[in-house]
Write a protein that holds these residues in place. Structure first.
Motif: not given
Length: 395
Positions: A40-45, A232-233, A299-301, A306-307
């Motif tokens: 889980e990328r967004k929960a990884h510390r 990246v998009v 953990r962000s988008d 930039e997007r």
């Protein structure tokens, strides 16, 4: 004293796994230590890596002889790695550069053509009148020319390449240890490595932790390395768009300004079952000096600004993408002041470092890993391997 391993490689990314594979044919008693990709990328510390993706451009066309050589050597081994591991990762769809006429002799395109002649790479020059006819998916200015490398170019799946390297390393006797290294210390006669709740000893250590090389206590002294945020998009591609973009090569478009340069990956299927066309640029607005900063970014988008900037350029170059769902993701690039990767020893003759991708190293990772292995085994790199250019600079 007796050590646990002869050599330990720290970092299970593209360079680290390659170094371990090459070392397995040079010596016994090798360990490769690093954490797996987080579920889980967004929960990884913890730490991250930039190879958590399905596509990276590969090519030999480059304005620098060393980088072109590294890429050519690595590309020459791709098919052998695939055959021996049983894991496919290379899509030989070709790579197209498109840009305005060179302004002077130092222009990237002229330098890249000269390097290509030295390396014997086959680069086809496509005149402006033919460019849009040959590559109709691309809406570039009428004065743009193309430079197309059809063989030994395209894109690789970095996740699959890492799996292939790790599989072959393990088959060669390398011990794979899933843990995050938090300390490396020269103990005089050996090196002590702390990973998780365990400690390991070795005669020599290669730190190949990418953008995270300066975090934790992995090096006796920090290397001079800028760790920069990239965004990246992804355009989600449907059946209609596949008829337009499905056969495109990897593409790099050089704008008049550096911030308008853009790279484009052909449609690739991702683990979520969807097909995406990915693109990115050269904008650098955010840097990191601490682990917490880099981990928060991962953990962000990515950057919304930039997007939007990349999306504007994408729709100018590929109007048929209009209406496709758009998402973004974070990436990190690390840059050295020399412009070359670092492959050299630190202040300790038992601790070496391999890092500094300069945002172009994915395609060359197998060769850079080989250089790290040679350095650790032989104690030096020769001129044929650009050893002097690869010397680390310390902060």
């Amino acid at each position: 004293m007796a050590v646990d391993f002869r050599f330990i490689v720290i970092g299970r990314g593209m360079m680290g796994t390659a170094a371990a594979r090459h070392l397995s044919s040079m010596a016994d008693g090798i360990a490769l230590i690093g954490p797996p990709e987080p579920e889980e990328r967004k929960a990884h510390r913890g730490v991250f890596a930039s190879h958590y993706d399905e596509a990276r451009i590969t090519r030999t066309f480059d304005g620098n002889l060393a980088w072109g050589t590294f890429a050519a050597r690595a590309l020459g081994r791709y098919r052998d790695i695939e055959a021996k591991s049983g894991i496919s990762f290379f899509s030989e769809v070709g790579c197209l550069f498109a840009g305005p006429a060179p302004r002077d002799e130092q222009d990237f395109l002229l330098r890249a053509l000269a390097v290509s002649r030295t390396l014997g790479s086959d680069i086809e020059t496509v005149a402006p009148a033919e460019l849009r006819q040959r590559f109709p998916y691309l809406n570039v200015a009428p004065d743009f020319s193309g430079y197309f490398e059809s063989n030994r170019a395209g894109h690789i799946n970095p996740r699959a390449l890492v799996r292939a390297q790790a599989k072959l390393a393990e088959q060669g006797g390398v011990s794979l240890i899933e843990a995050t290294v938090t300390s490396v210390r020269d103990a005089g006669s050996h090196v002590e490595v702390t990973a998780g709740d365990r400690s390991y000893s070795a005669e020599g250590v290669l730190v190949a932790a990418g953008a995270f090389s300066n975090f934790h206590a992995l090096l006796p002294r920090r290397v001079d390395l800028r760790v920069m945020a990239r965004t990246v998009v992804f355009y989600e591609i449907g059946e209609r768009e596949m008829t337009i973009f499905g056969d495109m090569p990897s593409t790099i478009v050089l704008g008049d300004r550096e911030e308008d340069h853009i790279y484009i990956l052909p449609p690739v299927r991702y683990p979520d079952g969807k097909t995406y066309l990915k693109l990115g640029g050269d904008t650098e607005a955010l840097s990191f000096s601490r682990l917490e900063e880099a981990a928060t970014w991962f953990r962000s988008d990515g950057s919304v600004a930039e997007r939007d900037h990349l999306s504007r350029i994408a729709l100018q170059l590929m109007p048929e993408l209009a209406g496709c769902p758009v998402t973004s993701a974070p990436c990190v690039a690390n840059f050295t002041p020399t412009g070359y990767p670092y492959v050299g020893f630190t202040q300790s003759p038992r601790i070496a470092v391999l890092t500094g991708g300069n945002f172009v190293a994915a395609k060359s990772s197998d060769e850079l890993g080989r250089l790290g292995a040679v350095l650790l085994k032989e104690g030096r790199l020769g001129d044929e391997d650009f050893g002097r250019e690869l010397a680390p600079v310390f902060a």
